[in-house]
Structures are given as structure tokens and as C-alpha cells.
Design an enzyme around this catalytic site. Structure first.
Site, PDB file in Angstrom:
ATOM      1  N   ALA A  66     -13.514   9.630  10.343  1.00 36.02           N
ATOM      2  CA  ALA A  66     -12.841   9.774   9.058  1.00 36.02           C
ATOM      3  C   ALA A  66     -11.949   8.568   8.761  1.00 36.02           C
ATOM      4  O   ALA A  66     -11.819   8.151   7.610  1.00 36.02           O
ATOM      5  CB  ALA A  66     -12.015  11.057   9.028  1.00 36.02           C
ATOM      6  N   ASP A 109      -1.555  -1.240   5.953  1.00 40.14           N
ATOM      7  CA  ASP A 109      -1.843  -0.749   7.304  1.00 40.14           C
ATOM      8  C   ASP A 109      -3.330  -0.678   7.604  1.00 40.14           C
ATOM      9  O   ASP A 109      -3.714  -0.174   8.662  1.00 40.14           O
ATOM     10  CB  ASP A 109      -1.227   0.649   7.500  1.00 40.14           C
ATOM     11  N   MET A 123     -10.901   3.557   6.153  1.00 39.17           N
ATOM     12  CA  MET A 123      -9.636   3.757   5.445  1.00 39.17           C
ATOM     13  C   MET A 123      -9.206   2.518   4.682  1.00 39.17           C
ATOM     14  O   MET A 123      -9.334   1.393   5.158  1.00 39.17           O
ATOM     15  CB  MET A 123      -8.542   4.159   6.429  1.00 39.17           C
ATOM     16  N   LYS A 171     -11.766   6.029  -2.685  1.00 40.63           N
ATOM     17  CA  LYS A 171     -12.160   7.242  -1.964  1.00 40.63           C
ATOM     18  C   LYS A 171     -13.642   7.597  -2.086  1.00 40.63           C
ATOM     19  O   LYS A 171     -14.236   8.111  -1.134  1.00 40.63           O
ATOM     20  CB  LYS A 171     -11.287   8.417  -2.406  1.00 40.63           C
ATOM     21  N   ASP A 216       0.860  -1.180   0.000  1.00 38.57           N
ATOM     22  CA  ASP A 216       0.000   0.000   0.000  1.00 38.57           C
ATOM     23  C   ASP A 216       0.902   1.237   0.000  1.00 38.57           C
ATOM     24  O   ASP A 216       2.128   1.137   0.109  1.00 38.57           O
ATOM     25  CB  ASP A 216      -0.883  -0.036   1.243  1.00 38.57           C
ATOM     26  N   ARG A 271     -10.650  -2.371  -3.016  1.00 38.95           N
ATOM     27  CA  ARG A 271     -10.613  -3.250  -1.851  1.00 38.95           C
ATOM     28  C   ARG A 271     -11.985  -3.329  -1.175  1.00 38.95           C
ATOM     29  O   ARG A 271     -12.716  -2.347  -1.202  1.00 38.95           O
ATOM     30  CB  ARG A 271      -9.584  -2.714  -0.848  1.00 38.95           C
ATOM     31  N   HIS A 306     -15.224   5.412   0.314  1.00 38.75           N
ATOM     32  CA  HIS A 306     -14.914   5.902   1.663  1.00 38.75           C
ATOM     33  C   HIS A 306     -15.907   6.997   2.059  1.00 38.75           C
ATOM     34  O   HIS A 306     -16.453   6.972   3.176  1.00 38.75           O
ATOM     35  CB  HIS A 306     -13.482   6.439   1.664  1.00 38.75           C
ATOM     36  N   ALA A 356      -0.006   5.217   1.496  1.00 38.71           N
ATOM     37  CA  ALA A 356      -0.073   6.011   2.731  1.00 38.71           C
ATOM     38  C   ALA A 356      -0.167   5.126   3.960  1.00 38.71           C
ATOM     39  O   ALA A 356      -1.013   4.233   4.049  1.00 38.71           O
ATOM     40  CB  ALA A 356      -1.264   6.963   2.688  1.00 38.71           C
TER      41      ALA A 356
END
Length: 270
Positions: free
Chosen positions: A46, A187, A50, A54, A13, A161, A57, A15
Site C-alpha cells: 500500500a 516525505d 505513496m 490517488k 507536502d 507527481r 496510486h 500527510a
């Protein structure tokens, strides 16, 4: 087929995994977006979805009962698909603005990339960012010495994902034959689920990314007891994801790759 216990590829990944300790860039963008739409969201809200593409999200945040109620009270109606589409388009400049300030490589990353190359494996990368968002990030990473062999974004596939499509597309472009010789490092829980759904080994990062959510400087300033408390929660979350291994950050990866190569040599599969 791969020989012995040799790994063919490690897919990372971005970030919170290879860059942006604490995975702060998306959070800064999401919180600014919702604030400018007169709906305040917490850092925890928020962060909760993750790893998703986006737009997905944004939709996931708006499905949270508290946020859905706040939106209705502020805007006089329940959120619509058109609202989500508009918010996603509005999100893009927020994200573009936040990425450059959060593009530093995570400590130890360059040594790990060299270790992977020395094993004869390729380096892939994928991200919940769309392709139009990551040009500066990829350039900043290259300027620091990180140039993965392949980068796939959420806008390059039909399903982001936890579907495994980005990872599989990585492997197609990397000419990888055998899924059991692949490691996915991420992460986020949904990023680990991507790897599990793809059929490869998975390594969750507990400290450097979304679960702790602090910059390297903020993390380093904590006392040992404060760090331990946050680590225990993060490890519990990442272990519950089903990851084969959980470590603090990318810096700890070589020992895990050694263990996986030994398991491959013993005939084990993910």
C-alpha cells in the site's frame, strides 16, 4: 530577483510532512478499499506508490504482479480501466473517513512555520489528495495554527507527481519569481522528484512519513536500536531519491534553511 540568500517560499507536502506523523491516513484507506474488494494487500504494498495522485496510486498497486494475480483470481478477469475508475470513486469515502483521525500537526511544525515567516518567505503546500478530500484536513490544520498561503491538490493540475505542475502552480499563486529561492519538503521519493523536476531545492523527511510509517507514539515507544535500524533504511531510500538534504522531520528544517540561504548567498543554485 531575490536579495542575497533570501528564500522566497517553502512548499510542503501534507500527510507525513506537516500533519499525520507516519502518513497513516492514506494507508488506512487503501487497505480498507482493497480488503472490501476481496484482495488483501500488505502495508508495504500500500505504501510503495505513496505520493502519487490517488487514482494513479491505485493503478500502481494493481500493476504489482502479486496484486494483479490476486485480482484476477478473485474477480475472474484482469483489472480494467473501468475497475480502476470505480475503485477511485469508492476510495474517496474511505479517505474522507480516515483523514480526521490523522490530522494532528507533526511535533515542532508550528515553530518551523514561524521560523519561515520570520525569514520573509511564503509557505505553500501541495498534496496527492484531490481537492474534495482535504477540506476537513485543511480546517483541522487551521484550528491547530497552520494556514499555508496556498494549497494545490492533485486534482488542480493535469499531471500529478513526479511532474512539477503542482509546485509550479504553487509558485504562480505565491508570486514567486526565482525557482532557486524555493525549497520543496516531502516525505516521499516521488515528492522529492517533483521538486527536482521543478528545479528547486529539495528536503526529504525520513522518519515522520512514509518510509518509517509509524505514528509518533509508536516511533517514540521503540528502543534506540530499533529506531536506528529503521532510520538507516529510510535515510538510504530518501538519499537515493536525489534530495539535496535528508532530515528526520519538519522539526529539523531550520538548520537546513540556514544552509540553503548561505549557499544562495554564495551564488549556488540547486
Amino acid at each position: 530577483m531575490a536579495q542575497g540568500g533570501a528564500l522566497q517560499a517553502v512548499v510542503f507536502d501534507w500527510a507525513g510532512t506537516t500533519v499525520d506523523f507516519g502518513s497513516r491516513a492514506p494507508i488506512l484507506a487503501f487497505m480498507a478499499l482493497f480488503a472490501d474488494n476481496k484482495v488483501e494487500i500488505s502495508i508495504e504494498e500500500a505504501r510503495a506508490p505513496m505520493g502519487l495522485e490517488k487514482r494513479d496510486h491505485i493503478a500502481a498497486v494493481l500493476k504489482m504482479p502479486h496484486i494483479a494475480d490476486a485480482w484476477k483470481q478473485t474477480h475472474g478477469a484482469e483489472v480494467t480501466v473501468a475497475d480502476i475508475d470505480r475503485l477511485y470513486q469508492d476510495f474517496i469515502p474511505y479517505q474522507l473517513k480516515s483523514i480526521p483521525s490523522c490530522s494532528k500537526l507533526i511535533p515542532g511544525a508550528l515553530d518551523v512555520f514561524a521560523d519561515i515567516r520570520a525569514r520573509g518567505a511564503k509557505i505553500g503546500s501541495n498534496t496527492g489528495y484531490a481537492s474534495m478530500m482535504i477540506g476537513q484536513l485543511v480546517q483541522d490544520a487551521a484550528d491547530q495554527g497552520y494556514v499555508p498561503d496556498c494549497t494545490i491538490t492533485a486534482s488542480d493540475v493535469k499531471h500529478g507527481r513526479p511532474y512539477p505542475e503542482m509546485l509550479w502552480k504553487n509558485l504562480i499563486e505565491l508570486d514567486v519569481l526565482d525557482i532557486k529561492t524555493v525549497v520543496k519538503v516531502d516525505d516521499t521519493v516521488v515528492g522529492i522528484e517533483e521538486g527536482l523536476n521543478a528545479g528547486c531545492w529539495t528536503v526529504g523527511l525520513a522518519v515522520s512519513g512514509n518510509e518509517v510509517g509509524l505514528s509518533f507514539e509508536e516511533w517514540s515507544a521503540l528502543s534506540a536500536s530499533e529506531q536506528l535500524s529503521l532510520k538507516e533504511k529510510a535515510y538510504a531510500k530518501m538519499n537515493a531519491s536525489g534530495a539535496h538534504y535528508v532530515i528526520d522531520s519538519i522539526a529539523d528544517l531550520p538548520a537546513v534553511l540556514d544552509a540553503i540561504e548561505q549557499r544562495l548567498a554564495n551564488g549556488e543554485k540547486p
